[in-house]
Write an enzyme that holds these catalytic residues in place. Sequence first.
Site, mmCIF file in Angstrom:
data_model
loop_
_atom_site.group_PDB
_atom_site.id
_atom_site.type_symbol
_atom_site.label_atom_id
_atom_site.label_comp_id
_atom_site.label_asym_id
_atom_site.label_seq_id
_atom_site.Cartn_x
_atom_site.Cartn_y
_atom_site.Cartn_z
ATOM 1 N N LEU A 127 0.844 -1.200 0.000
ATOM 2 C CA LEU A 127 0.000 0.000 0.000
ATOM 3 C C LEU A 127 0.876 1.245 0.000
ATOM 4 C CD1 LEU A 127 -3.240 0.566 2.041
ATOM 5 C CD2 LEU A 127 -1.598 2.410 1.742
ATOM 6 N N HIS A 231 7.823 1.738 10.933
ATOM 7 C CA HIS A 231 8.387 3.009 10.489
ATOM 8 C C HIS A 231 7.436 4.130 10.891
ATOM 9 C CE1 HIS A 231 9.667 6.161 7.671
ATOM 10 N NE2 HIS A 231 10.795 5.499 7.528
#
Length: 337
Positions: A127, A231
């Site tokens: 994505l 992240h």
Amino acid sequence: MTHVIRAATTKDVEAMYEMAKLTGGGFTNLPPDRDTLAAKLERSAKCFAKNVDRPDDDLFVLVLEDLESGEVRGTCQLFTEVGQQWPFYSYRIQTHSQHSQELERTFRAEMLSLVTDLEGSSEVGGLFLHPNSRAGGLGMLLARSRYLFIAMHRDRFGERILAELRGIIDDKGGSPFWDGLAGKFFGMSFQEADEFNALNGNQFIADLMPKSPIYTAMLPESARAVIGLPHPNGRAAMRMLEKEGFAYEGYVDIFDGGPTVTSRTNALKTIRESQPAEISRCDLDIGDRVLIATGANENFRCCYGMIEAEGDTIAIDHNTCRALQVEPGDTAWTVGR
């Protein structure tokens, strides 16, 4: 409605390549390599064209298209059964306890074990939303369109599903986890290993990685500190996955230490709550704003739109019918936002 999710085609390779260059590394499913992306899109097109009723190592690539400009502004992917072409490796965090009678103490050590527990699962991944389009709920549209696709093609997906999140990457594109563990066995940087994996698969991990569990206490603090952390750019994605029903169960990526979350496929919120209905009319003026999807395989389309229940059928607004390319009598799947 100005954006729609649709099946990607081989003509989308340049748009995919331009987005891949913006990922910042560590994005295995979207490598900045035209040939790899072209092969991925060709494989996806063949998978869309298949007519099967079981998981079959298929890949589906979807894209987000701006209907006003015709530009592709995002993408996402679905894998029906991982671990078929090559093993699907993960580290799993486990605890080993030992007791010393002489010291009257129990020691608990955290270990990373190389496993293939998740083989056979379906996967959602890849994505990416263009930085200039990260508003208006388009990220949620991209993410949840995948689950509507699964609901509409349920036989082609497994009973378990996973999602991998990118781990911590430093300002120079390096990975503290890789540098503290795997990098010591491979003689290559994280960027080199990440690119090699994206282009050639991860069999080299099986060839060179030690099979014995790794005690995390033996890793540098920089590596220990990032195990299982997404992240910073992926924290919102992590929250969306958890809201959907995914949970972190101690599996981490072998390259960057990012978390892998899992769920039973039928337990996902969008799949549980979505339902099909016949479209009665396409002239609705005002109604509930929901996610709407139509079409099988390469004809799949998904967007936000307005609906109103009319018995066993639904009325949809004109713009949504046009974006989905449907008319009264067609079937649409809907789920609340």
